[in-house]
Design a protein around this motif. Structure first.
Motif, PDB file in Angstrom:
ATOM      1  N   LEU A 192      -3.779  -6.829 -13.921  1.00  0.00           N
ATOM      2  CA  LEU A 192      -4.402  -6.152 -12.793  1.00  0.00           C
ATOM      3  C   LEU A 192      -3.826  -6.752 -11.517  1.00  0.00           C
ATOM      4  CD1 LEU A 192      -6.520  -4.205 -11.610  1.00  0.00           C
ATOM      5  CD2 LEU A 192      -8.162  -6.097 -11.702  1.00  0.00           C
ATOM      6  N   VAL A 193      -3.142  -5.928 -10.724  1.00  0.00           N
ATOM      7  CA  VAL A 193      -2.437  -6.461  -9.562  1.00  0.00           C
ATOM      8  C   VAL A 193      -2.976  -5.942  -8.230  1.00  0.00           C
ATOM      9  CG1 VAL A 193      -0.294  -6.878 -10.839  1.00  0.00           C
ATOM     10  CG2 VAL A 193      -0.648  -4.680  -9.677  1.00  0.00           C
ATOM     11  N   ASN A 194      -3.782  -4.877  -8.254  1.00  0.00           N
ATOM     12  CA  ASN A 194      -4.351  -4.392  -7.001  1.00  0.00           C
ATOM     13  C   ASN A 194      -5.514  -3.450  -7.273  1.00  0.00           C
ATOM     14  OD1 ASN A 194      -4.464  -4.449  -4.187  1.00  0.00           O
ATOM     15  ND2 ASN A 194      -2.278  -4.031  -3.961  1.00  0.00           N
ATOM     16  N   TYR A 195      -6.442  -3.446  -6.345  1.00  0.00           N
ATOM     17  CA  TYR A 195      -7.588  -2.549  -6.418  1.00  0.00           C
ATOM     18  C   TYR A 195      -8.058  -2.249  -5.002  1.00  0.00           C
ATOM     19  CZ  TYR A 195     -12.437  -1.057  -6.744  1.00  0.00           C
ATOM     20  OH  TYR A 195     -13.624  -0.370  -6.575  1.00  0.00           O
ATOM     21  N   GLY A 196      -8.172  -0.968  -4.689  1.00  0.00           N
ATOM     22  CA  GLY A 196      -8.629  -0.565  -3.374  1.00  0.00           C
ATOM     23  C   GLY A 196      -9.675   0.527  -3.471  1.00  0.00           C
ATOM     24  N   PHE A 197     -10.426   0.693  -2.408  1.00  0.00           N
ATOM     25  CA  PHE A 197     -11.500   1.687  -2.370  1.00  0.00           C
ATOM     26  C   PHE A 197     -11.577   2.254  -0.950  1.00  0.00           C
ATOM     27  CE2 PHE A 197     -12.957  -2.643  -1.984  1.00  0.00           C
ATOM     28  CZ  PHE A 197     -13.705  -2.653  -0.810  1.00  0.00           C
ATOM     29  N   ASN A 198     -12.478   3.209  -0.760  1.00  0.00           N
ATOM     30  CA  ASN A 198     -12.594   3.878   0.545  1.00  0.00           C
ATOM     31  C   ASN A 198     -11.268   4.484   1.005  1.00  0.00           C
ATOM     32  OD1 ASN A 198     -15.309   3.217   0.691  1.00  0.00           O
ATOM     33  ND2 ASN A 198     -14.978   1.393   1.949  1.00  0.00           N
ATOM     34  N   ALA A 199     -10.471   4.952   0.047  1.00  0.00           N
ATOM     35  CA  ALA A 199      -9.222   5.610   0.416  1.00  0.00           C
ATOM     36  C   ALA A 199      -9.535   6.864   1.231  1.00  0.00           C
ATOM     37  CB  ALA A 199      -8.432   5.985  -0.827  1.00  0.00           C
ATOM     38  N   THR A 200      -8.675   7.159   2.188  1.00  0.00           N
ATOM     39  CA  THR A 200      -8.908   8.308   3.063  1.00  0.00           C
ATOM     40  C   THR A 200      -8.458   9.624   2.431  1.00  0.00           C
ATOM     41  OG1 THR A 200      -6.816   7.802   4.164  1.00  0.00           O
ATOM     42  CG2 THR A 200      -8.827   6.956   5.185  1.00  0.00           C
ATOM     43  N   ALA A 201      -7.942   9.564   1.210  1.00  0.00           N
ATOM     44  CA  ALA A 201      -7.600  10.771   0.457  1.00  0.00           C
ATOM     45  C   ALA A 201      -8.063  10.588  -0.977  1.00  0.00           C
ATOM     46  CB  ALA A 201      -6.104  11.038   0.504  1.00  0.00           C
ATOM     47  N   ARG A 202      -8.385  11.681  -1.640  1.00  0.00           N
ATOM     48  CA  ARG A 202      -8.878  11.641  -3.019  1.00  0.00           C
ATOM     49  C   ARG A 202      -8.004  12.445  -3.980  1.00  0.00           C
ATOM     50  NH1 ARG A 202     -15.035  11.135  -3.598  1.00  0.00           N
ATOM     51  NH2 ARG A 202     -15.670   9.944  -1.760  1.00  0.00           N
ATOM     52  N   GLN A 203      -7.076  13.190  -3.458  1.00  0.00           N
ATOM     53  CA  GLN A 203      -6.226  14.015  -4.306  1.00  0.00           C
ATOM     54  C   GLN A 203      -4.909  14.288  -3.607  1.00  0.00           C
ATOM     55  OE1 GLN A 203      -7.658  18.009  -4.900  1.00  0.00           O
ATOM     56  NE2 GLN A 203      -8.298  18.231  -2.765  1.00  0.00           N
ATOM     57  N   GLY A 204      -3.977  14.828  -4.353  1.00  0.00           N
ATOM     58  CA  GLY A 204      -2.694  15.182  -3.761  1.00  0.00           C
ATOM     59  C   GLY A 204      -1.597  15.202  -4.807  1.00  0.00           C
ATOM     60  N   GLN A 205      -0.385  15.368  -4.339  1.00  0.00           N
ATOM     61  CA  GLN A 205       0.768  15.337  -5.230  1.00  0.00           C
ATOM     62  C   GLN A 205       1.131  13.885  -5.559  1.00  0.00           C
ATOM     63  OE1 GLN A 205       2.265  17.742  -2.001  1.00  0.00           O
ATOM     64  NE2 GLN A 205       3.455  18.945  -3.466  1.00  0.00           N
ATOM     65  N   ILE A 206       2.064  13.741  -6.469  1.00  0.00           N
ATOM     66  CA  ILE A 206       2.593  12.436  -6.871  1.00  0.00           C
ATOM     67  C   ILE A 206       4.084  12.437  -6.548  1.00  0.00           C
ATOM     68  CG2 ILE A 206       3.098  10.935  -8.847  1.00  0.00           C
ATOM     69  CD1 ILE A 206       0.512  12.126 -10.131  1.00  0.00           C
ATOM     70  N   ALA A 207       4.602  11.308  -6.065  1.00  0.00           N
ATOM     71  CA  ALA A 207       6.021  11.250  -5.705  1.00  0.00           C
ATOM     72  C   ALA A 207       6.655   9.954  -6.186  1.00  0.00           C
ATOM     73  CB  ALA A 207       6.199  11.390  -4.193  1.00  0.00           C
ATOM     74  N   LEU A 208       7.952  10.024  -6.461  1.00  0.00           N
ATOM     75  CA  LEU A 208       8.784   8.867  -6.757  1.00  0.00           C
ATOM     76  C   LEU A 208       9.849   8.782  -5.685  1.00  0.00           C
ATOM     77  CD1 LEU A 208       9.224   9.408 -10.612  1.00  0.00           C
ATOM     78  CD2 LEU A 208       7.564   7.924  -9.463  1.00  0.00           C
ATOM     79  N   GLN A 209      10.264   7.572  -5.354  1.00  0.00           N
ATOM     80  CA  GLN A 209      11.182   7.377  -4.230  1.00  0.00           C
ATOM     81  C   GLN A 209      12.632   7.175  -4.652  1.00  0.00           C
ATOM     82  OE1 GLN A 209       9.456   3.988  -2.134  1.00  0.00           O
ATOM     83  NE2 GLN A 209       8.637   5.364  -0.573  1.00  0.00           N
ATOM     84  N   ALA A 210      13.504   7.570  -3.773  1.00  0.00           N
ATOM     85  CA  ALA A 210      14.874   7.063  -3.744  1.00  0.00           C
ATOM     86  C   ALA A 210      14.928   6.192  -2.498  1.00  0.00           C
ATOM     87  CB  ALA A 210      15.883   8.201  -3.660  1.00  0.00           C
ATOM     88  N   GLU A 211      15.014   4.889  -2.694  1.00  0.00           N
ATOM     89  CA  GLU A 211      14.918   3.981  -1.546  1.00  0.00           C
ATOM     90  C   GLU A 211      15.918   2.841  -1.663  1.00  0.00           C
ATOM     91  OE1 GLU A 211      11.380   2.352   1.407  1.00  0.00           O
ATOM     92  OE2 GLU A 211      10.948   2.591  -0.721  1.00  0.00           O
ATOM     93  N   GLY A 212      17.168   3.217  -1.971  1.00  0.00           N
ATOM     94  CA  GLY A 212      18.243   2.237  -1.894  1.00  0.00           C
ATOM     95  C   GLY A 212      18.732   1.671  -3.202  1.00  0.00           C
ATOM     96  N   SER A 213      17.931   1.752  -4.265  1.00  0.00           N
ATOM     97  CA  SER A 213      18.308   1.121  -5.532  1.00  0.00           C
ATOM     98  C   SER A 213      18.135   2.096  -6.695  1.00  0.00           C
ATOM     99  CB  SER A 213      17.440  -0.113  -5.800  1.00  0.00           C
ATOM    100  OG  SER A 213      17.524  -1.026  -4.728  1.00  0.00           O
ATOM    101  N   GLU A 214      19.019   1.977  -7.669  1.00  0.00           N
ATOM    102  CA  GLU A 214      18.922   2.836  -8.849  1.00  0.00           C
ATOM    103  C   GLU A 214      17.791   2.371  -9.766  1.00  0.00           C
ATOM    104  OE1 GLU A 214      21.676   3.903 -12.679  1.00  0.00           O
ATOM    105  OE2 GLU A 214      22.578   4.212 -10.695  1.00  0.00           O
ATOM    106  N   VAL A 215      16.939   3.314 -10.140  1.00  0.00           N
ATOM    107  CA  VAL A 215      15.795   3.029 -11.011  1.00  0.00           C
ATOM    108  C   VAL A 215      15.736   4.087 -12.099  1.00  0.00           C
ATOM    109  CG1 VAL A 215      13.315   2.616 -11.132  1.00  0.00           C
ATOM    110  CG2 VAL A 215      14.538   2.115  -9.017  1.00  0.00           C
ATOM    111  N   GLU A 216      15.512   3.633 -13.336  1.00  0.00           N
ATOM    112  CA  GLU A 216      15.367   4.552 -14.463  1.00  0.00           C
ATOM    113  C   GLU A 216      13.903   4.626 -14.879  1.00  0.00           C
ATOM    114  OE1 GLU A 216      19.715   3.832 -16.621  1.00  0.00           O
ATOM    115  OE2 GLU A 216      17.957   2.697 -17.300  1.00  0.00           O
ATOM    116  N   PHE A 217      13.477   5.828 -15.217  1.00  0.00           N
ATOM    117  CA  PHE A 217      12.123   6.050 -15.718  1.00  0.00           C
ATOM    118  C   PHE A 217      12.211   6.682 -17.107  1.00  0.00           C
ATOM    119  CE2 PHE A 217      11.863   6.206 -11.131  1.00  0.00           C
ATOM    120  CZ  PHE A 217      10.685   5.540 -10.822  1.00  0.00           C
ATOM    121  N   ARG A 218      11.471   6.139 -18.057  1.00  0.00           N
ATOM    122  CA  ARG A 218      11.440   6.746 -19.380  1.00  0.00           C
ATOM    123  C   ARG A 218      10.052   7.290 -19.744  1.00  0.00           C
ATOM    124  NH1 ARG A 218      12.021   1.569 -23.587  1.00  0.00           N
ATOM    125  NH2 ARG A 218       9.976   0.621 -23.170  1.00  0.00           N
TER     126      ARG A 218
END
Length: 246
Positions: A208-234
């Motif tokens: 467990l590395v993080n936990y937050g509450f009272n977020a100002t949004a409850r729904q939405g899309q999901i995104a993955l980044q291209a931010e300078g480094s190659e990353v593989e997802f399986r």
């Protein structure tokens, strides 16, 4: 005696008939465990980017700019540049998102964004969202991108309250709770994000590395980044939830 026997026989037939009816109506239906499996769905089909769209500013007016999101040998790959985002077409609420990823070549930066809405809301690049950081040695940090979230020990972890914010040079980063949760370069990491109502909970390789509450949004899309480094997802697996895991 004979009358009682007839009544017992009729009762027995009714009971047997009821169980036979129940069994026939349940035949072929999902069990509780099957039902949970049916609810889970992969957001990546292993073949193409169906269900996603690309938002990369450099691709707007440059026909030669490459698409940084590709499918290679059954893996979803963020090439890192040009920078931008791969965003789901659909919106989601109350779910568990399970990712398996690795920096195959060298350590670098990437992120998984939840509650995504307005594109290019920050720096004409980042969509309005809450980012769960995947940067090497910082996986699990929160970054507030035109949305906000609260964590325990907020001032200790985020810095002076008067400098908090969700844009510009404000303190938008909320560091994760652990060190050493990531695996060595080249190995697969698991990142699990649970979003329920206004809460977001994050695990890296089951820590467990993080936990937050009272977020100002409850729904939405999901995104993955291209931010300078190659990353593989399986693995990009989404499961509806009604409560947060412990």
């Amino acid at each position: 005696m004979g009358s009682n026997m007839n009544k017992m026989s009729i009762l027995l037939l009714l009971v047997l008939g009821f169980f036979s009816f129940t069994k026939s109506n349940n035949a072929g239906g999902p069990s509780a465990s099957d039902s949970l499996q049916i609810k889970s769905k992969s957001l990546f089909n292993g073949k193409d980017l169906t269900g996603w769209h690309v938002d990369v500013p450099q691709m707007d007016n440059n026909a030669k700019a490459r698409n940084p999101f590709i499918v290679r040998k059954g893996l979803l790959v963020s090439l890192g540049t040009p920078e931008g985002h791969l965003i789901t077409d659909a919106k989601y609420q109350n779910y568990r998102l399970e990712l398996e990823y690795r920096f195959a070549a060298k350590p670098g930066n990437c992120g998984a964004l939840v509650h995504v809405s307005t594109p290019r809301a920050l720096y004409e690049m980042f969509p309005k969202s809450i980012e769960v950081q995947m940067m090497h040695q910082n996986a699990g940090d929160f970054w507030c991108i035109e949305e906000d979230i609260t964590v325990p020990n907020m001032e200790k972890r985020r810095g002076p309250k008067e400098k908090w914010g969700v844009n510009g040079d404000k303190l938008r980063r909320i560091p994760n709770l652990t060190d050493g949760s990531e695996k060595p370069l080249g190995q697969w990491n698991s990142l699990t994000i649970e979003c329920l109502d206004n809460a977001v909970k994050v695990w890296v390789n089951n820590d467990l590395v993080n936990y937050g509450f009272n977020a100002t949004a409850r729904q939405g899309q999901i995104a993955l980044q291209a931010e300078g480094s190659e990353v593989e997802f399986r693995k990009v697996l989404l499961t509806p939830i009604t409560k947060l895991s412990k």
